[in-house]
Scaffold this active site. Sequence first.
Site, short mmCIF file in Angstrom:
data_model
loop_
_atom_site.label_atom_id
_atom_site.label_comp_id
_atom_site.label_asym_id
_atom_site.label_seq_id
_atom_site.Cartn_x
_atom_site.Cartn_y
_atom_site.Cartn_z
N SER A 15 1.92 -3.01 4.42
CA SER A 15 2.78 -3.29 2.97
C SER A 15 3.78 -4.18 3.19
CB SER A 15 3.05 -1.83 2.82
OG SER A 15 4.23 -1.96 1.88
N HIS A 40 -1.26 -5.46 1.45
CA HIS A 40 -0.96 -4.38 0.60
C HIS A 40 0.41 -4.74 -0.29
CE1 HIS A 40 -1.04 -0.14 -1.09
NE2 HIS A 40 0.09 -0.17 -0.87
N ASP A 42 3.03 -3.76 -3.00
CA ASP A 42 3.53 -2.57 -3.90
C ASP A 42 4.48 -2.98 -4.91
OD1 ASP A 42 2.72 0.01 -2.44
OD2 ASP A 42 3.87 -0.94 -0.50
N MET A 44 6.43 -1.75 -8.07
CA MET A 44 7.28 -0.61 -8.74
C MET A 44 8.17 -1.38 -10.31
SD MET A 44 8.66 0.79 -5.14
CE MET A 44 7.58 0.81 -3.65
N HIS A 73 -1.03 -2.40 -5.27
CA HIS A 73 -0.86 -1.02 -5.87
C HIS A 73 0.29 -0.82 -6.88
CE1 HIS A 73 1.07 3.18 -4.13
NE2 HIS A 73 0.57 3.36 -5.12
N MET A 75 2.48 0.92 -9.23
CA MET A 75 3.31 2.07 -9.53
C MET A 75 3.93 1.99 -10.70
SD MET A 75 4.34 2.81 -5.39
CE MET A 75 3.92 1.02 -5.02
N MET A 144 -1.70 9.05 -1.47
CA MET A 144 -0.28 9.06 -1.18
C MET A 144 0.16 10.23 -0.23
SD MET A 144 0.82 6.07 -2.68
CE MET A 144 2.30 6.44 -1.99
N GLY A 149 7.67 5.23 -3.85
CA GLY A 149 9.07 4.63 -4.31
C GLY A 149 9.71 4.04 -3.26
N PHE A 150 9.53 4.11 -1.93
CA PHE A 150 10.30 3.85 -0.89
C PHE A 150 9.43 3.56 0.36
CE2 PHE A 150 13.01 5.81 -3.77
CZ PHE A 150 13.81 4.78 -4.17
N GLY A 151 9.83 2.77 1.19
CA GLY A 151 9.15 2.50 2.39
C GLY A 151 9.84 3.59 3.40
N GLY A 152 9.31 3.62 4.48
CA GLY A 152 10.35 4.17 5.57
C GLY A 152 10.41 6.03 5.41
N ASP A 180 -1.24 6.16 2.34
CA ASP A 180 -0.16 5.18 2.14
C ASP A 180 0.99 6.07 2.23
OD1 ASP A 180 1.65 3.13 1.41
OD2 ASP A 180 1.03 2.95 -0.33
N GLY A 181 1.75 5.83 3.31
CA GLY A 181 3.39 6.38 3.31
C GLY A 181 3.49 7.29 4.79
N GLY A 182 4.44 6.59 5.66
CA GLY A 182 4.34 7.09 7.09
C GLY A 182 3.41 7.13 7.84
N GLY A 202 3.78 -0.13 6.20
CA GLY A 202 4.87 -0.96 6.08
C GLY A 202 5.96 -1.03 7.09
N SER A 203 6.46 0.09 7.51
CA SER A 203 7.63 0.07 8.65
C SER A 203 6.98 0.06 10.03
CB SER A 203 8.36 1.54 8.69
OG SER A 203 8.78 1.71 7.27
C1 DX5 Z 1 5.62 3.97 -0.90
C2 DX5 Z 1 4.81 2.46 -1.04
C3 DX5 Z 1 4.08 2.33 0.46
C4 DX5 Z 1 5.26 1.88 1.49
C5 DX5 Z 1 4.94 2.37 2.97
O1 DX5 Z 1 5.90 3.85 -2.25
O2 DX5 Z 1 3.40 2.68 -1.68
O3 DX5 Z 1 3.00 1.23 0.60
O4 DX5 Z 1 5.74 0.57 1.41
O5 DX5 Z 1 5.88 2.16 3.49
P1 DX5 Z 1 5.93 3.05 5.18
O6 DX5 Z 1 4.60 2.68 5.73
O7 DX5 Z 1 7.04 2.64 5.68
O8 DX5 Z 1 6.05 4.36 4.87
ZN ZN Z 2 1.53 1.21 -1.77
#
Ligand code: DX5
Ligand code: ZN
Length: 223
Positions: A15, A40, A42, A44, A73, A75, A144, A149-152, A180-182, A202-203
């Site tokens: 991501s 990927h 994102d 928003m 993706h 959102m 999800m 909304g946010f990475g990390g 997707d996420g964490g 992402g992270s």
């Molecule tokens: C969150 C995004 C994810 C996000 C994942 O809303 O859809 O794609 O970037 O980031 P990590 O892998 O850091 O959780």
């Molecule tokens: Zn995503």
Amino acid sequence: MTAAPGPVPVKIAPSILSADFARLGEAVAAVDAAGADYIHIDVMDGHFVPNLTIGPGVVKALRPWSAKPFDVHLMMAPVDPYVQAFAEAGSDIITVHAEAGPHLDRTLQHIRGLGKRAGVALNPATPVSALAHVLDRIDLVLVMTVNPGFGGQSFIPAMTAKIAEAAALIGDRPVELEVDGGITPETAGAVAAAGANVLVAGSAVFGTEYYERNIRALRNSVG
Ligand code: DX5
Ligand code: ZN
């Protein structure tokens, strides 16, 4: 003689939300070279999720930086007015949230009508049953594993059972199951065991500049 079970084949979709936004083109090219299967992206809107990121102009600008599928993706709500713009910008997979408009079935037909692969994303509190009557209109399900909304953010453990439920509903249909996420080398094994076959990260990919090593660590943690 039975063949020994091999590693579970998974796709890795970095991501770019976690990349340096001042150098997105280079980031896309770098993760492509490092072994990413999908890119990927994102999107928003500041309404459906409490953050703003990028629009179709940025997707178009990134398109020359990689020939890998752009996994976009969205959102956003309402999403319908923007689907065509993201298709024309060079998206390959367009994923919308189940709540992104009044007529999910129509939105999915629209995406496929534009020649793109259609995905449906489920927020953590959205039931798998939201997919039940659109399964033949989709190419990808996105579970999800954080609130979007946010990475990390931290992986929500209750999502592992939900992934298994989505995998059972999909059955042997040609529908990918993305999470997707964490997602990290610590959480990837459990989600893949539950049936996920596309891992967004992402992270875990962009956290350090060793993208190839980071992508390999995710693959190696599965299977
Ligand atoms: C969150 C995004 C994810 C996000 C994942 O809303 O859809 O794609 O970037 O980031 P990590 O892998 O850091 O959780
Ligand atoms: Zn995503």
